[in-house]
Design an enzyme around this catalytic site. Structure first.
Site, short mmCIF file in Angstrom:
data_model
loop_
_atom_site.label_atom_id
_atom_site.label_comp_id
_atom_site.label_asym_id
_atom_site.label_seq_id
_atom_site.Cartn_x
_atom_site.Cartn_y
_atom_site.Cartn_z
N LYS A 264 0.84 -1.21 0.00
CA LYS A 264 0.00 0.00 0.00
C LYS A 264 0.87 1.26 0.00
O LYS A 264 2.09 1.19 0.22
CB LYS A 264 -0.93 -0.05 1.22
CG LYS A 264 -1.86 -1.27 1.22
CD LYS A 264 -2.84 -1.22 2.40
CE LYS A 264 -3.73 -2.45 2.43
NZ LYS A 264 -4.79 -2.33 3.48
N TYR B 298 -12.60 -3.63 -3.19
CA TYR B 298 -13.15 -3.59 -1.83
C TYR B 298 -14.68 -3.55 -1.87
O TYR B 298 -15.30 -2.81 -1.10
CB TYR B 298 -12.60 -2.38 -1.07
CG TYR B 298 -11.20 -2.55 -0.50
CD1 TYR B 298 -10.79 -3.77 0.07
CD2 TYR B 298 -10.30 -1.49 -0.49
CE1 TYR B 298 -9.51 -3.91 0.61
CE2 TYR B 298 -9.02 -1.63 0.06
CZ TYR B 298 -8.63 -2.85 0.61
OH TYR B 298 -7.37 -2.97 1.16
N ASN C 40 -1.69 -0.04 6.76
CA ASN C 40 -1.16 -1.28 7.37
C ASN C 40 -0.27 -2.03 6.38
O ASN C 40 -0.24 -3.24 6.36
CB ASN C 40 -2.29 -2.15 7.94
CG ASN C 40 -3.33 -2.51 6.90
OD1 ASN C 40 -3.17 -2.21 5.71
ND2 ASN C 40 -4.40 -3.15 7.33
N HIS D 75 -1.57 -5.72 1.52
CA HIS D 75 -2.84 -6.41 1.35
C HIS D 75 -2.59 -7.84 0.89
O HIS D 75 -1.61 -8.12 0.21
CB HIS D 75 -3.66 -5.70 0.27
CG HIS D 75 -4.82 -6.51 -0.25
ND1 HIS D 75 -6.03 -6.55 0.40
CD2 HIS D 75 -4.93 -7.35 -1.32
CE1 HIS D 75 -6.84 -7.38 -0.27
NE2 HIS D 75 -6.20 -7.88 -1.31
N GLU E 272 -9.78 -10.90 -7.32
CA GLU E 272 -8.90 -9.74 -7.30
C GLU E 272 -7.87 -9.78 -8.44
O GLU E 272 -7.58 -8.75 -9.05
CB GLU E 272 -8.22 -9.63 -5.92
CG GLU E 272 -9.24 -9.27 -4.84
CD GLU E 272 -8.72 -9.39 -3.40
OE1 GLU E 272 -7.50 -9.56 -3.21
OE2 GLU E 272 -9.55 -9.31 -2.48
N1 UDP Z 1 -9.87 -1.07 7.42
C1 UDP Z 1 -10.03 -0.03 8.29
N2 UDP Z 1 -10.88 -0.18 9.37
C2 UDP Z 1 -11.54 -1.34 9.61
C3 UDP Z 1 -11.37 -2.39 8.71
C4 UDP Z 1 -10.53 -2.23 7.63
O1 UDP Z 1 -9.43 1.00 8.12
O2 UDP Z 1 -12.28 -1.43 10.60
C5 UDP Z 1 -8.97 -0.91 6.24
C6 UDP Z 1 -7.58 -1.52 6.44
O3 UDP Z 1 -6.65 -0.78 5.66
C7 UDP Z 1 -7.76 -2.90 5.86
C8 UDP Z 1 -8.68 -2.60 4.67
O4 UDP Z 1 -9.54 -1.57 5.12
O5 UDP Z 1 -6.53 -3.49 5.48
C9 UDP Z 1 -9.48 -3.80 4.21
O6 UDP Z 1 -10.19 -4.33 5.29
P1 UDP Z 1 -10.29 -5.89 5.53
O7 UDP Z 1 -11.29 -6.10 6.61
O8 UDP Z 1 -10.49 -6.59 4.24
O9 UDP Z 1 -8.85 -6.25 6.16
P2 UDP Z 1 -7.60 -7.02 5.53
O10 UDP Z 1 -8.15 -8.11 4.65
O11 UDP Z 1 -6.79 -6.00 4.78
O12 UDP Z 1 -6.83 -7.55 6.71
MG MG Z 2 -9.56 -8.03 3.14
#
Ligand code: UDP
Ligand code: MG
Length: 139
Positions: free
Chosen positions: A9, A49, A116, A119, A130
């Site tokens: 990211k 997303y 974070n 991805h 994806e």
């Molecule tokens: N995210 C966030 N707040 C949340 C959940 C997700 O800011 O409560 C952001 C974070 O950058 C995350 C991305 O949205 O990596 C996608 O969310 P997901 O739940 O798919 O998490 P991931 O699969 O990336 O662990």
């Molecule tokens: Mg995810």
């Protein structure tokens, strides 16, 4: 061979962590099948997303993800979907275990979950979906 989709990211790219993340992929023995630096567009991000577009925090995510280029790619290997998720660690950097990418690099001093570092697709189905969004030529 199983494949998954990954992205480094904007925070990972801006902090100079591309090499560190790719090193972990290669050290683990996964094969890089695609690798590209790209400024992402909103339409593709909304597809990517799709499960989050209606959430209140999506605007913040979209702004962040389009704020600077990302590095994205496809990696292959046995069990790579689950392994790559394990290597990333928990979504919230504050909860990510040391040794994971997020646990080692995503210090998130602001407490925000959004930046974070990287991805990874969360299932075989998500990986296929994806990859088709970002690298349609692979299908
Ligand atoms: N995210 C966030 N707040 C949340 C959940 C997700 O800011 O409560 C952001 C974070 O950058 C995350 C991305 O949205 O990596 C996608 O969310 P997901 O739940 O798919 O998490 P991931 O699969 O990336 O662990
Ligand atoms: Mg995810």
């Amino acid at each position: 061979m199983e494949k998954t989709f990954f992205m480094i990211k904007p925070d990972g790219v801006e902090r100079g962590l591309v090499g560190d993340v790719l090193k972990r992929i290669e050290r683990r023995g996964f094969r890089l099948e695609k690798l590209e630096m790209r400024q992402i567009d909103r339409a593709s991000l909304e597809k990517h997303y799709a499960d989050l577009v209606d959430r209140p925090f999506f605007l913040g995510i979209a702004e962040f993800m389009m704020s600077a280029p990302v590095v994205m790619g496809v990696i292959a290997g046995p069990g790579v979907v689950a392994s790559w998720r394990d290597m990333l660690g928990a979504t919230n950097p504050a909860e990510a275990a040391p040794g994971t990418i997020r646990g080692d690099f995503a210090t998130a001093p602001t407490g925000s979950i959004i930046p974070n570092i990287a991805h990874g697709s969360d299932s075989l189905e998500s990986a296929q979906r994806e990859i088709a969004i970002w690298f349609p030529e692979m299908n």
